[in-house]
Write an enzyme that holds these catalytic residues in place. Sequence first.
Site, PDB file in Angstrom:
ATOM      1  N   ALA A  63       0.876  -1.174   0.000  1.00 39.28           N
ATOM      2  CA  ALA A  63       0.000   0.000   0.000  1.00 39.28           C
ATOM      3  C   ALA A  63       0.913   1.224   0.000  1.00 39.28           C
ATOM      4  O   ALA A  63       2.107   1.131   0.280  1.00 39.28           O
ATOM      5  CB  ALA A  63      -0.868  -0.023   1.254  1.00 39.28           C
ATOM      6  N   GLY A 102       0.642  -5.096   0.741  1.00 39.92           N
ATOM      7  CA  GLY A 102      -0.538  -5.074  -0.116  1.00 39.92           C
ATOM      8  C   GLY A 102      -0.256  -5.647  -1.491  1.00 39.92           C
ATOM      9  O   GLY A 102      -1.169  -6.124  -2.174  1.00 39.92           O
ATOM     10  N   GLU A 105      -0.718  -9.234  -1.067  1.00 34.93           N
ATOM     11  CA  GLU A 105      -2.152  -9.458  -0.837  1.00 34.93           C
ATOM     12  C   GLU A 105      -2.940  -9.361  -2.136  1.00 34.93           C
ATOM     13  O   GLU A 105      -3.892 -10.104  -2.364  1.00 34.93           O
ATOM     14  CB  GLU A 105      -2.671  -8.476   0.205  1.00 34.93           C
ATOM     15  CG  GLU A 105      -2.135  -8.794   1.595  1.00 34.93           C
ATOM     16  CD  GLU A 105      -2.475  -7.734   2.607  1.00 34.93           C
ATOM     17  OE1 GLU A 105      -2.211  -6.535   2.349  1.00 34.93           O
ATOM     18  OE2 GLU A 105      -2.997  -8.084   3.674  1.00 34.93           O
ATOM     19  N   GLU A 125       4.373  -5.722   7.027  1.00 36.91           N
ATOM     20  CA  GLU A 125       3.603  -4.695   7.727  1.00 36.91           C
ATOM     21  C   GLU A 125       3.993  -4.560   9.199  1.00 36.91           C
ATOM     22  O   GLU A 125       3.933  -3.475   9.765  1.00 36.91           O
ATOM     23  CB  GLU A 125       2.112  -4.979   7.628  1.00 36.91           C
ATOM     24  CG  GLU A 125       1.517  -4.769   6.251  1.00 36.91           C
ATOM     25  CD  GLU A 125       1.621  -5.983   5.352  1.00 36.91           C
ATOM     26  OE1 GLU A 125       2.458  -6.873   5.600  1.00 36.91           O
ATOM     27  OE2 GLU A 125       0.860  -6.029   4.369  1.00 36.91           O
TER      28      GLU A 125
HETATM   29  N1  T1G Z   1       4.668   3.427   0.030  1.00 32.15           N
HETATM   30  C1  T1G Z   1       5.132   4.650  -0.315  1.00 32.15           C
HETATM   31  N2  T1G Z   1       6.424   4.888  -0.666  1.00 32.15           N
HETATM   32  C2  T1G Z   1       7.269   3.840  -0.658  1.00 32.15           C
HETATM   33  C3  T1G Z   1       6.848   2.538  -0.302  1.00 32.15           C
HETATM   34  C4  T1G Z   1       5.478   2.358   0.043  1.00 32.15           C
HETATM   35  N3  T1G Z   1       4.989   1.155   0.358  1.00 32.15           N
HETATM   36  N4  T1G Z   1       7.934   1.718  -0.384  1.00 32.15           N
HETATM   37  C5  T1G Z   1       8.967   2.479  -0.773  1.00 32.15           C
HETATM   38  N5  T1G Z   1       8.573   3.735  -0.931  1.00 32.15           N
HETATM   39  C6  T1G Z   1       9.418   4.860  -1.387  1.00 32.15           C
HETATM   40  C7  T1G Z   1      10.547   5.143  -0.423  1.00 32.15           C
HETATM   41  O1  T1G Z   1      10.112   6.008   0.605  1.00 32.15           O
HETATM   42  C8  T1G Z   1      11.557   5.795  -1.348  1.00 32.15           C
HETATM   43  O2  T1G Z   1      11.124   7.137  -1.558  1.00 32.15           O
HETATM   44  C9  T1G Z   1      11.360   5.048  -2.675  1.00 32.15           C
HETATM   45  O3  T1G Z   1      10.049   4.467  -2.595  1.00 32.15           O
HETATM   46  C10 T1G Z   1      12.372   3.944  -2.868  1.00 32.15           C
HETATM   47  O4  T1G Z   1      12.309   3.131  -1.679  1.00 32.15           O
HETATM   48  C11 T1G Z   1      -2.612  -2.989   3.214  1.00 32.15           C
HETATM   49  C12 T1G Z   1      -1.007  -1.872   5.021  1.00 32.15           C
HETATM   50  C13 T1G Z   1      10.265  -1.987  -1.779  1.00 32.15           C
HETATM   51  C14 T1G Z   1      12.194  -3.131  -0.653  1.00 32.15           C
HETATM   52  O5  T1G Z   1       6.492  -2.092   3.938  1.00 32.15           O
HETATM   53  O6  T1G Z   1      10.653  -2.210   1.849  1.00 32.15           O
HETATM   54  O7  T1G Z   1       0.970  -2.744   2.292  1.00 32.15           O
HETATM   55  O8  T1G Z   1      13.153   8.312  -0.636  1.00 32.15           O
HETATM   56  O9  T1G Z   1      14.662   3.621  -0.968  1.00 32.15           O
HETATM   57  O10 T1G Z   1      15.960   0.279  -1.202  1.00 32.15           O
HETATM   58  O11 T1G Z   1      -1.580  -4.851   4.161  1.00 32.15           O
HETATM   59  O12 T1G Z   1      11.127   0.404  -0.392  1.00 32.15           O
HETATM   60  O13 T1G Z   1      12.967   7.869  -3.105  1.00 32.15           O
HETATM   61  O14 T1G Z   1      11.440   9.538  -1.983  1.00 32.15           O
HETATM   62  O15 T1G Z   1      13.307   1.769   0.125  1.00 32.15           O
HETATM   63  O16 T1G Z   1      15.061  -0.313  -3.511  1.00 32.15           O
HETATM   64  C15 T1G Z   1       3.968  -2.696   3.067  1.00 32.15           C
HETATM   65  C16 T1G Z   1       8.223  -0.847   2.046  1.00 32.15           C
HETATM   66  C17 T1G Z   1       3.286  -1.367   3.144  1.00 32.15           C
HETATM   67  C18 T1G Z   1       7.491  -2.153   1.779  1.00 32.15           C
HETATM   68  C19 T1G Z   1      12.556  -1.154  -2.124  1.00 32.15           C
HETATM   69  N6  T1G Z   1       5.143  -2.612   2.223  1.00 32.15           N
HETATM   70  N7  T1G Z   1       9.254  -0.598   1.053  1.00 32.15           N
HETATM   71  O17 T1G Z   1      13.748  -0.816  -1.437  1.00 32.15           O
HETATM   72  O18 T1G Z   1      14.092   1.560  -2.280  1.00 32.15           O
HETATM   73  S1  T1G Z   1       1.909  -1.385   4.223  1.00 32.15           S
HETATM   74  C20 T1G Z   1       6.341  -2.277   2.751  1.00 32.15           C
HETATM   75  C21 T1G Z   1      10.423  -1.292   1.078  1.00 32.15           C
HETATM   76  C22 T1G Z   1       0.798  -2.416   3.421  1.00 32.15           C
HETATM   77  C23 T1G Z   1      -1.283  -3.670   3.421  1.00 32.15           C
HETATM   78  C24 T1G Z   1      -0.338  -2.914   4.230  1.00 32.15           C
HETATM   79  C25 T1G Z   1      11.455  -0.864   0.078  1.00 32.15           C
HETATM   80  C26 T1G Z   1      11.596  -1.810  -1.112  1.00 32.15           C
HETATM   81  P1  T1G Z   1      12.241   8.291  -1.849  1.00 32.15           P
HETATM   82  P2  T1G Z   1      13.652   2.533  -1.089  1.00 32.15           P
HETATM   83  P3  T1G Z   1      14.815   0.155  -2.141  1.00 32.15           P
END
Ligand code: T1G
Length: 691
Positions: A63, A102, A105, A125
Amino acid sequence: MSSSVSVAIENGVAVVTIDNPPVNALSFHVRRPLYEALATLRDDPSARAIVIACAGRTFVAGADITEFGKPVEQPELRAIVALLETIAKPTVAAIHGTALGGGLELALGCHFRVADQGARLGLPEVKLGLLPGGGGTVRLPRLVGAEKALGMIVSGAPILAGEAKAAGLADAVVDGDLLAEAIRFASETADQGGVFIAVRDRNDRLAETDLAAFDAQATDLARKSRGLDAPLACAEAVHNAITLPFDEALAAERALFVKLVSGDQSRAQRHLFFAEREAAKVPGKDLQRRTIERVGIIGAGTMGGGIAMAFANGGFPVTLLETSAEALQRGMAMIEKNYAVSVSRGSLTEEAREQRLGLFKGSTDYADLADCDLIIEAVFEDMAVKKEVFGKLDAVARPGAILATNTSYLDVNEIATSTARPRDVLGTHFFSPANVMKLLEIVRAEKTAPDALATVADLARRIGKVAVVVGVCHGFVGNRMLSARGAENEFLLLEGATPGQVDKAFTDFGWPMGPCQMGDLAGLDIGWRNRKARGLTAVIADTLCEEGRFGQKTGRGWYRYESGSREPATDPEVEKLIRTKAGELGIAQREIGADEIIERTLYPLINEGAKILQEGIAARASDIDVVWVNGYGFPIGKGGPMFWAGLEGAVRIVERLEYWRQRTGRGIFEPAPVLRRFAETGSWEAVGGAL
Ligand code: T1G
């Protein structure tokens, strides 16, 4: 259609492509067209099967975290997944990069998942203080079984495609053209016909659950959750998946999610997610990164060896320099032993151990550093020694090589003066053990070139470190604030708190351990040596050291350690010593509660952080949070000292600091102007410290 979602139908297979850089997060501008596309394709006879794929470097990574805390725009992910499960024709998720949260999911809403062999699939999450809120806690167990699902959801750790296939999460793993393979898979599946069962209707894996074993696993995981709510909620949700009908379990998941997402712990952990990424950003337009291929480390002691391992672990060839063959041999022996321990623990394969050791080249000749692009010294913590080293480096290092000092508190500006290239000089303050601890303070000296900083900040991520750029001052950010946090320790003990009470106040707050136990672990002689070097005293700690009580390594420190045990046991001799010293100083002892301990340790910690912001030693308040969570174990559920100041209430913090200032007369309690400003405005931005 929209720019974020496109549809193409070829040979009866509809490919829905999501394109929302950088990680294809399920932002609202993706969810709406995605829902509409799937609803249309469900009833479109020209589409015999549907493939959901993503453009760019990864499948949906979750998400959109930036949307949390804002009004939810429909459709939510849950509605998209529910819609998917009404589609009778085969639906296939084509997964590359990371299918996380998400994203996974969404893929679980499909009948099938085809993954590239390098793909990773997970539900992280819990790291954001949440639980999967799009049905992951009720669908994942139906594919991989409840115990595997519990481990994945509570740890938040992703698994590789191969493991996902073996577990039943992926239906095919592809080495080659993922999209073509996914389309072929979808087409052949459609041709075979039959009924395609949605994940929600598959219960065979659940039926296998050994509930007693599951509950034991959940209890063990809960024990390790250390005051965090999300891991417990994750376990409860997976338990519901086993014991409740699907829709009831789904509703229960939703209720748990709504509670967590609005809670302080998740706000704190989401703050840290973005703070870590901000901290590594170096201001400056179009900064070019220098090429770093070979790294030189000077000093093969504990720190130098750990730093060398960190780079070898990241795949960098390392030249390790020592003053003598014997010292070099000792250093390499320690490195080999560390790798051997990892292999014996199963955390490293024998092949990886060989590969990493093959990256090392030992030397006792500075000339051998001439081909290094980054050289880090980890020699004795003495200014004269360091300046001599940098003088030699200036003579041998190639033009453009970055010269870094691992000093933990010396003035990097002064070190830089011993070279003719101060623009190439900076600090890389690793934390011991350097091959394990994630925090890396990158010290920006007055003349350090921005591109050198940016290069090392990028490099940090490649070796698994969390980088924070800090300015030059005694102790930089972390250790300077650590001094402030510990300044009252002796007074608290002399006034009546026991080491156990001080440490319990900390562990009840959420720290992994308190300052006394931490001192015993690190060795009380380190602080003793530092105090003597700076002409400082600590009446109790100095006495402990004079008695040879250095902590775990001598079996006695603040606590007693039965032979071989690392468990601290109260030592009546220490408590007697404290009472004796208090008597000699005429200090009346009294009961001291946990609240007072926290006020007299963590409020000065925050106050020092405010001063650091004021002086520009840290660019943002959130950088300070990143330092403390990754370098010192500040509880992630409280977001770091500066974020927690907001939760605790800055007005109250200022008032209590003023109270202790009045009562003790000690300057450490004088509220910094920046802290007062934060109390007035509720924002650290007032001083450029964006939170
Ligand atoms: N939402 C918004 N921005 C995100 C994002 C996300 N989920 N993931 C990464 N970014 C942005 C990050 O801030 C950065 O921004 C850029 O993308 C590159 O990220 C309903 C509630 C995918 C392994 O927890 O683990 O889904 O600094 O530097 O090292 O059940 O990003 O460039 O402006 O980390 O290559 C669950 C979180 C969400 C995954 C890539 N998902 N992201 O790593 O790049 S909650 C996560 C990561 C959810 C549902 C629930 C990593 C990555 P900027 P990065 P990277």
